[in-house]
Design a protein around this motif. Structure first.
Motif, short mmCIF file in Angstrom:
data_model
loop_
_atom_site.label_atom_id
_atom_site.label_comp_id
_atom_site.label_asym_id
_atom_site.label_seq_id
_atom_site.Cartn_x
_atom_site.Cartn_y
_atom_site.Cartn_z
N ASP A 1 0.87 -1.17 0.00
CA ASP A 1 0.00 0.00 0.00
C ASP A 1 0.91 1.22 0.00
OD1 ASP A 1 -2.03 1.88 0.30
OD2 ASP A 1 -2.14 1.61 2.47
N PHE A 2 1.00 1.90 -1.14
CA PHE A 2 1.92 3.03 -1.29
C PHE A 2 1.26 4.32 -0.85
CE2 PHE A 2 3.71 6.64 -3.43
CZ PHE A 2 5.07 6.46 -3.27
N ALA B 1 2.70 -1.42 4.44
CA ALA B 1 2.19 -0.06 4.33
C ALA B 1 3.38 0.88 4.30
CB ALA B 1 1.28 0.26 5.51
N ALA B 2 3.50 1.66 3.21
CA ALA B 2 4.66 2.53 3.03
C ALA B 2 4.22 3.99 3.06
CB ALA B 2 5.35 2.23 1.71
N ASP B 3 4.82 4.76 3.97
CA ASP B 3 4.58 6.20 4.03
C ASP B 3 5.78 6.85 4.69
OD1 ASP B 3 3.50 8.90 4.78
OD2 ASP B 3 1.68 8.02 3.93
N ILE B 4 6.31 7.92 4.08
CA ILE B 4 7.54 8.52 4.59
C ILE B 4 7.32 9.39 5.83
CG2 ILE B 4 8.65 8.47 2.33
CD1 ILE B 4 8.00 11.47 2.06
N ASP B 5 6.08 9.64 6.20
CA ASP B 5 5.76 10.48 7.36
C ASP B 5 5.79 9.64 8.64
OD1 ASP B 5 4.72 12.18 9.26
OD2 ASP B 5 2.80 12.49 8.25
N PRO B 6 6.62 10.00 9.63
CA PRO B 6 6.67 9.22 10.87
C PRO B 6 5.36 9.25 11.66
CG PRO B 6 7.99 11.22 11.08
CD PRO B 6 7.62 11.09 9.64
N ASP C 1 10.51 4.20 4.55
CA ASP C 1 11.43 4.33 3.41
C ASP C 1 10.67 4.81 2.17
OD1 ASP C 1 13.44 3.35 5.02
OD2 ASP C 1 13.33 1.30 4.21
N ASP C 2 11.36 5.52 1.30
CA ASP C 2 10.83 5.84 -0.03
C ASP C 2 11.03 4.59 -0.89
OD1 ASP C 2 10.15 6.71 -2.53
OD2 ASP C 2 11.55 8.39 -2.58
N ARG D 1 6.83 10.42 -11.38
CA ARG D 1 7.81 9.44 -10.89
C ARG D 1 7.13 8.16 -10.44
NH1 ARG D 1 10.15 9.81 -5.36
NH2 ARG D 1 11.93 8.40 -5.25
N LEU D 2 6.03 8.31 -9.73
CA LEU D 2 5.30 7.16 -9.22
C LEU D 2 4.70 6.34 -10.35
CD1 LEU D 2 3.99 5.55 -6.91
CD2 LEU D 2 2.15 7.27 -6.90
#
Length: 212
Positions: free
Chosen positions: A78-79, A100-105, A127-128, A153-154
């Motif tokens: 899940d990007f 689940a990927a998200d760069i926001d902590p 991680d990106d 880019r995505l």
């Protein structure tokens, strides 16, 4: 910055998005006050909006689609997971694994707490992941085409995965930089929205398969 989880808990309420009542999330009611609090918490201005605190239309539609049709045995990414809504839906719908990927902590903290509150198991990364070639069988992307550089880019990276055999599903309510070609519409939903987030009370939102 204090503990991101403490910040999430202090600035949100556990509730269900309108289109996905099976899932409970820590959500906020207003963008601007929480955005200001986030800047204060981080000690700087110009931080991205608190995407984690809202169930966006594209994510709601995609989560509804996943829950209704199932993803049994899929290895799922899940990007731009935000609140984790789509990742949680995939876990509930039978996925073999979910990242689940998200760069926001703050998002990562919210996703972990929301997963616990929904009694599902998933992995979280800040991680990106754009550029990674992991053999995910299903990539889910909700409402990520709001900014041109990211969208371009995505989309290229997602098409690479589609060429490699992955199914790529995108939930989108008509954002400006959604790809105009190479997509197949699979479903459409009328998603109740907030005037604090959108320019209307209801958004027609599609779920699309991105082709190679």
């Amino acid at each position: 910055m204090t503990d991101p989880l403490a910040f999430v808990r202090a600035n949100s309420v556990l509730q269900s998005p309108p289109l996905v009542p099976e899932v409970r999330l820590h959500l906020a009611s207003e963008v601007l006050p929480l955005w200001s609090k986030t800047e204060e918490e981080l000690g700087r201005e110009g931080v991205p909006p608190p995407y984690w605190a809202f169930a966006w239309a594209g994510g709601q539609a995609l989560a509804r689609y996943v829950l209704d049709r199932g993803v049994l045995g899929e290895t799922v990414l899940d990007f731009g997971s935000g609140s984790g809504l789509v990742a949680i839906a995939a876990a509930k719908a039978g996925a073999a694994s979910v990242l689940a990927a998200d760069i926001d902590p703050f998002s990562a903290a919210a996703i972990r707490q929301n997963a616990i509150d929904n009694d599902v198991v998933l992995d979280v990364t800040t991680d990106d992941v754009i550029g990674r070639t992991d053999p995910w069988t299903l990539i889910l992307v909700g409402d990520m085409c709001y900014e041109r550089p990211l969208a371009e880019r995505l989309t290229q990276w997602l098409r690479d995965h589609a060429r490699a055999g992955a199914t790529v599903l995108v939930g989108d309510p008509g954002r400006t930089y959604f790809p105009k070609t190479g997509v197949e519409k699979l479903a459409s939903y009328n998603v109740p929205t907030s005037r604090d987030l959108e320019d209307r009370d209801m958004r027609e939102t599609g779920v699309f398969r991105l082709t190679a």
